[in-house]
Scaffold this motif. Sequence first.
Motif, PDB file in Angstrom:
ATOM      1  N   HIS A 156       0.817  -1.218   0.000  1.00 54.15           N
ATOM      2  CA  HIS A 156       0.000   0.000   0.000  1.00 54.15           C
ATOM      3  C   HIS A 156       0.857   1.279   0.000  1.00 54.15           C
ATOM      4  O   HIS A 156       0.333   2.368   0.217  1.00 54.15           O
ATOM      5  CB  HIS A 156      -0.958  -0.023   1.183  1.00 54.15           C
ATOM      6  N   ILE A 157       2.128   1.140  -0.246  1.00 52.91           N
ATOM      7  CA  ILE A 157       3.075   2.265  -0.299  1.00 52.91           C
ATOM      8  C   ILE A 157       2.935   3.100   0.978  1.00 52.91           C
ATOM      9  O   ILE A 157       2.765   4.307   0.967  1.00 52.91           O
ATOM     10  CB  ILE A 157       2.898   3.127  -1.575  1.00 52.91           C
ATOM     11  N   ASN A 158       3.025   2.415   2.104  1.00 50.34           N
ATOM     12  CA  ASN A 158       2.879   3.057   3.409  1.00 50.34           C
ATOM     13  C   ASN A 158       4.020   2.619   4.320  1.00 50.34           C
ATOM     14  O   ASN A 158       5.012   2.039   3.846  1.00 50.34           O
ATOM     15  CB  ASN A 158       1.503   2.745   4.007  1.00 50.34           C
ATOM     16  N   ALA A 159       3.913   2.872   5.596  1.00 51.28           N
ATOM     17  CA  ALA A 159       4.978   2.508   6.532  1.00 51.28           C
ATOM     18  C   ALA A 159       5.246   0.998   6.520  1.00 51.28           C
ATOM     19  O   ALA A 159       6.398   0.570   6.630  1.00 51.28           O
ATOM     20  CB  ALA A 159       4.627   2.980   7.937  1.00 51.28           C
ATOM     21  N   ALA A 160       4.197   0.184   6.363  1.00 47.22           N
ATOM     22  CA  ALA A 160       4.371  -1.271   6.324  1.00 47.22           C
ATOM     23  C   ALA A 160       5.194  -1.720   5.114  1.00 47.22           C
ATOM     24  O   ALA A 160       5.769  -2.806   5.122  1.00 47.22           O
ATOM     25  CB  ALA A 160       3.009  -1.963   6.325  1.00 47.22           C
ATOM     26  N   SER A 161       5.278  -0.872   4.101  1.00 51.32           N
ATOM     27  CA  SER A 161       6.067  -1.187   2.906  1.00 51.32           C
ATOM     28  C   SER A 161       7.558  -0.996   3.145  1.00 51.32           C
ATOM     29  O   SER A 161       8.365  -1.321   2.280  1.00 51.32           O
ATOM     30  CB  SER A 161       5.627  -0.299   1.733  1.00 51.32           C
ATOM     31  N   GLN A 162       7.918  -0.456   4.291  1.00 50.54           N
ATOM     32  CA  GLN A 162       9.308  -0.232   4.695  1.00 50.54           C
ATOM     33  C   GLN A 162      10.102   0.573   3.657  1.00 50.54           C
ATOM     34  O   GLN A 162      11.228   0.247   3.335  1.00 50.54           O
ATOM     35  CB  GLN A 162       9.992  -1.561   5.019  1.00 50.54           C
ATOM     36  N   LEU A 163       9.495   1.641   3.192  1.00 51.49           N
ATOM     37  CA  LEU A 163      10.139   2.512   2.205  1.00 51.49           C
ATOM     38  C   LEU A 163      10.959   3.613   2.855  1.00 51.49           C
ATOM     39  O   LEU A 163      11.641   4.358   2.169  1.00 51.49           O
ATOM     40  CB  LEU A 163       9.069   3.137   1.295  1.00 51.49           C
ATOM     41  N   GLU A 164      10.871   3.725   4.171  1.00 59.22           N
ATOM     42  CA  GLU A 164      11.509   4.789   4.935  1.00 59.22           C
ATOM     43  C   GLU A 164      11.123   6.136   4.347  1.00 59.22           C
ATOM     44  O   GLU A 164       9.936   6.428   4.255  1.00 59.22           O
ATOM     45  CB  GLU A 164      13.006   4.537   5.049  1.00 59.22           C
ATOM     46  N   ASP A 165      12.094   6.969   3.915  1.00 57.13           N
ATOM     47  CA  ASP A 165      11.686   8.279   3.389  1.00 57.13           C
ATOM     48  C   ASP A 165      11.383   8.228   1.892  1.00 57.13           C
ATOM     49  O   ASP A 165      11.168   9.254   1.267  1.00 57.13           O
ATOM     50  CB  ASP A 165      12.695   9.368   3.731  1.00 57.13           C
ATOM     51  N   TRP A 166      11.303   7.066   1.318  1.00 55.49           N
ATOM     52  CA  TRP A 166      10.864   6.795  -0.053  1.00 55.49           C
ATOM     53  C   TRP A 166      11.459   7.776  -1.072  1.00 55.49           C
ATOM     54  O   TRP A 166      10.780   8.639  -1.608  1.00 55.49           O
ATOM     55  CB  TRP A 166       9.347   6.755  -0.124  1.00 55.49           C
ATOM     56  N   ALA A 167      12.753   7.585  -1.324  1.00 61.24           N
ATOM     57  CA  ALA A 167      13.497   8.464  -2.236  1.00 61.24           C
ATOM     58  C   ALA A 167      12.875   8.512  -3.629  1.00 61.24           C
ATOM     59  O   ALA A 167      12.813   9.582  -4.251  1.00 61.24           O
ATOM     60  CB  ALA A 167      14.956   8.006  -2.312  1.00 61.24           C
ATOM     61  N   GLU A 168      12.393   7.373  -4.138  1.00 56.67           N
ATOM     62  CA  GLU A 168      11.773   7.339  -5.472  1.00 56.67           C
ATOM     63  C   GLU A 168      10.535   8.249  -5.519  1.00 56.67           C
ATOM     64  O   GLU A 168      10.319   8.986  -6.483  1.00 56.67           O
ATOM     65  CB  GLU A 168      11.387   5.909  -5.841  1.00 56.67           C
ATOM     66  N   GLY A 169       9.744   8.222  -4.466  1.00 58.66           N
ATOM     67  CA  GLY A 169       8.571   9.081  -4.398  1.00 58.66           C
ATOM     68  C   GLY A 169       8.949  10.550  -4.333  1.00 58.66           C
ATOM     69  O   GLY A 169       8.316  11.395  -4.970  1.00 58.66           O
TER      70      GLY A 169
END
Length: 188
Positions: A156-169
């Motif tokens: 879901h592109i959220n905290a559970a996705s473990q993207l941290e600060d999501w550089a790609e986004g």
Amino acid sequence: MSRRFLIVPGYGNSGPTHWQSLWEATKPGNWSRIKVEDWDHAVCDEWVAAIDNEVRALGPDVIVVAHSLGCLAVAHWAARHARAIRGALLVAVPDPSAPAFPRAFTVGFSAVPSSRLPFPSIVVASSDDPYGSIGHAQSCANIWGSEFVDVGAHGHINAASQLEDWAEGYQLLQRLDTSALAQRTDSR
């Protein structure tokens, strides 16, 4: 970037490890977040009013950064108010007909608005989002006149996705900012 940004979280708000919260805390710019009465009992009219209040306060040079249910709130806001803003990054658009959608705790978010957004936008989707299929997100992007980006399998592109600060986004946000500026310059 010294731009103004408005965060429109999804159902339940974005916790401290969600990329929206991390961007708000660490990225340059003037960051605001909508304020609603109850994040766990979402009422579309209340969210739309909160977005409109913040946009009026921040001015037309704001970029909206929405996640999940916040994307639907932004689409409803745009359909009702059609205010000019710099652009919107719409991440993980949920499908109100998806089994995981929290319909028992949301009011007024269905049907998904079917009018073109009056500002530049990017819809970002994950191929394995339980709240909305990639096809649903692509359809919303087409209807809204948004650029569409499939980021692969990130839930879901959220905290559970473990993207941290999501550089790609964040790179997508910067690209949206640059392209919105170019569109404004070209239209003068």
